[in-house]
Motif scaffolding. Sequence first.
Motif, PDB file in Angstrom:
ATOM      1  N   GLU A 135      21.022 114.416  24.966  1.00  0.00           N
ATOM      2  CA  GLU A 135      21.792 114.587  25.303  1.00  0.00           C
ATOM      3  C   GLU A 135      21.939 114.765  26.919  1.00  0.00           C
ATOM      4  OE1 GLU A 135      24.233 117.488  23.374  1.00  0.00           O
ATOM      5  OE2 GLU A 135      24.472 116.341  21.743  1.00  0.00           O
ATOM      6  N   ASP A 136      20.751 115.411  27.347  1.00  0.00           N
ATOM      7  CA  ASP A 136      20.464 115.744  28.590  1.00  0.00           C
ATOM      8  C   ASP A 136      20.237 114.660  29.694  1.00  0.00           C
ATOM      9  OD1 ASP A 136      21.169 118.576  28.929  1.00  0.00           O
ATOM     10  OD2 ASP A 136      19.055 118.992  27.896  1.00  0.00           O
ATOM     11  N   VAL A 137      19.901 113.661  29.094  1.00  0.00           N
ATOM     12  CA  VAL A 137      19.715 112.342  29.835  1.00  0.00           C
ATOM     13  C   VAL A 137      20.901 111.588  30.164  1.00  0.00           C
ATOM     14  CG1 VAL A 137      18.221 110.073  29.859  1.00  0.00           C
ATOM     15  CG2 VAL A 137      17.540 111.843  28.529  1.00  0.00           C
ATOM     16  N   PRO A 138      21.360 111.656  31.653  1.00  0.00           N
ATOM     17  CA  PRO A 138      22.198 110.740  32.107  1.00  0.00           C
ATOM     18  C   PRO A 138      22.357 109.248  31.633  1.00  0.00           C
ATOM     19  CG  PRO A 138      21.202 112.351  33.705  1.00  0.00           C
ATOM     20  CD  PRO A 138      20.312 112.155  32.659  1.00  0.00           C
ATOM     21  N   PRO A 139      23.378 108.647  31.584  1.00  0.00           N
ATOM     22  CA  PRO A 139      23.706 107.249  30.982  1.00  0.00           C
ATOM     23  C   PRO A 139      22.819 106.483  31.825  1.00  0.00           C
ATOM     24  CG  PRO A 139      25.861 108.410  30.947  1.00  0.00           C
ATOM     25  CD  PRO A 139      24.874 109.273  31.568  1.00  0.00           C
ATOM     26  N   ARG A 140      22.965 106.651  33.364  1.00  0.00           N
ATOM     27  CA  ARG A 140      22.072 105.654  34.236  1.00  0.00           C
ATOM     28  C   ARG A 140      20.530 105.700  34.209  1.00  0.00           C
ATOM     29  NH1 ARG A 140      23.838 109.507  37.967  1.00  0.00           N
ATOM     30  NH2 ARG A 140      22.355 110.186  39.571  1.00  0.00           N
ATOM     31  N   PHE A 141      20.024 106.666  33.355  1.00  0.00           N
ATOM     32  CA  PHE A 141      18.673 106.837  33.066  1.00  0.00           C
ATOM     33  C   PHE A 141      18.098 106.664  31.722  1.00  0.00           C
ATOM     34  CE2 PHE A 141      19.686 110.005  36.728  1.00  0.00           C
ATOM     35  CZ  PHE A 141      19.102 109.105  37.603  1.00  0.00           C
ATOM     36  N   LEU A 144      15.430 104.188  31.686  1.00  0.00           N
ATOM     37  CA  LEU A 144      14.157 104.763  32.095  1.00  0.00           C
ATOM     38  C   LEU A 144      13.436 105.775  31.073  1.00  0.00           C
ATOM     39  CD1 LEU A 144      11.812 105.805  34.427  1.00  0.00           C
ATOM     40  CD2 LEU A 144      13.577 107.365  35.341  1.00  0.00           C
ATOM     41  N   TYR A 145      14.236 106.368  30.493  1.00  0.00           N
ATOM     42  CA  TYR A 145      13.937 107.283  29.241  1.00  0.00           C
ATOM     43  C   TYR A 145      13.384 106.534  28.152  1.00  0.00           C
ATOM     44  CZ  TYR A 145      14.034 110.786  25.723  1.00  0.00           C
ATOM     45  OH  TYR A 145      13.820 111.802  24.683  1.00  0.00           O
ATOM     46  N   LYS A 146      13.784 105.395  27.772  1.00  0.00           N
ATOM     47  CA  LYS A 146      13.216 104.278  26.737  1.00  0.00           C
ATOM     48  C   LYS A 146      11.997 103.701  27.266  1.00  0.00           C
ATOM     49  CE  LYS A 146      17.560 103.009  24.506  1.00  0.00           C
ATOM     50  NZ  LYS A 146      17.306 102.625  23.085  1.00  0.00           N
ATOM     51  N   LEU A 352      18.743 114.865  39.485  1.00  0.00           N
ATOM     52  CA  LEU A 352      19.139 113.349  39.251  1.00  0.00           C
ATOM     53  C   LEU A 352      18.594 112.720  40.528  1.00  0.00           C
ATOM     54  CD1 LEU A 352      22.901 114.037  38.160  1.00  0.00           C
ATOM     55  CD2 LEU A 352      20.946 113.463  36.843  1.00  0.00           C
ATOM     56  N   GLU A 353      18.582 113.460  41.793  1.00  0.00           N
ATOM     57  CA  GLU A 353      17.947 113.135  43.033  1.00  0.00           C
ATOM     58  C   GLU A 353      16.722 112.319  42.792  1.00  0.00           C
ATOM     59  OE1 GLU A 353      20.575 114.915  46.609  1.00  0.00           O
ATOM     60  OE2 GLU A 353      18.720 115.978  45.757  1.00  0.00           O
ATOM     61  N   THR A 354      15.834 113.341  42.017  1.00  0.00           N
ATOM     62  CA  THR A 354      14.470 112.867  41.653  1.00  0.00           C
ATOM     63  C   THR A 354      14.376 111.582  40.920  1.00  0.00           C
ATOM     64  OG1 THR A 354      13.911 115.197  42.042  1.00  0.00           O
ATOM     65  CG2 THR A 354      12.036 113.588  41.137  1.00  0.00           C
ATOM     66  N   LEU A 355      14.952 111.670  39.908  1.00  0.00           N
ATOM     67  CA  LEU A 355      15.145 110.377  39.173  1.00  0.00           C
ATOM     68  C   LEU A 355      15.574 109.213  39.584  1.00  0.00           C
ATOM     69  CD1 LEU A 355      16.392 112.294  36.032  1.00  0.00           C
ATOM     70  CD2 LEU A 355      14.363 111.110  35.827  1.00  0.00           C
TER      71      LEU A 355
END
Length: 362
Positions: A135-141, A144-146, A352-355
Amino acid sequence: MAVDQEDEDVAIVDPPPLGKLGPRKCEMAVDNIENKVAFGVAYEEGGEMSTTIHGVPLKAGFIHVRVDGSIKGDALVPVPVVGEIETVDQAIGSHLAWPRDMIIFSPTVEKKKKAKVQGELQRVHALFNSVNPKEDVPPRFRVLYKFSKTMMKESGSSIPVPCDAQVFGMERTIYLLEENVTVLLEFNMIGQAVISTYMAYLHSGFRDTPGRDLSSSFAFLHPATYMLNDKFNAYVVQRLKEGVNRMNFMPFNYNLHWILVVIWESEIFILNSLPHYPHPDELEKALMRAVRAHNAELGRRCPKQPGGTECGYAVMRFMKDLVEDPDMKLLDKWAARSRKTYSNADLDIVRLETLDYIQSIM
């Protein structure tokens, strides 16, 4: 190298020579190269991770490794920590020095037949689609998570973040491993690699600020694990000489907690996001020697972190707020408002800036 006779459509390619790549998966042996006892990651690229272990320089002929698992758990490690880490089982999850000639890197396998390539792609595609971001992973990332949980985790690959000499006073490359990217995506406790990457992100915007060349106002010292010795002093002095009137940021890990040291106009400000945390006296003494100052300000008041594991994010937010303050008066404002606490939303901004920055350089 000869091709496996049982599978003639698979060609084995020897790994590149040592010193040419970043962190890579490996196996470790003792006594002789055939006696494999552990597996993990070797840090062989030039830089702090490849030349020191817990801040202590590596001896000639040794390489920095992280032990991820055991093959022979009761085998003795070549460089033990007496009473703590003496066997392979005890070393799991730890960083050690290991003889270079006892490190085995797996060769890469190039599959020639189109059918096998397609089969591998289908397997990876299925694995990729099976990952459900938290849940903590924003949609636009989520992609990247996968990517982190599949491609990076399986291959042991890393995301390189190149930094020229202007960022930390020396050219270096930050290697973000799968675990570094994952903890950032899941908003968990971060370490040196992520904080260094955020510093590179801040520096990348210095010359893009309208009306201000921030590179003449701010500078960074790399957040490595330092021994507080002459080498540390020389590095601090070098950075101070490169810009006399600059505000210098140095994240420092003190007793497993990140603090931010700010050196400005011969004063030392220690920003600690945890209340009632022990003061780093030895660090302060080393810094005072390095900057030849006698007026270090103890326990500088600053915003606090909301919980117990957000210290790395708080250090990143400290730097963001100080860099974006046009009047450079924020330290004084913080001193007058000692009860301010960063919210999770405040810290999420720097996450989010870092990601975003990581995705932009991939």
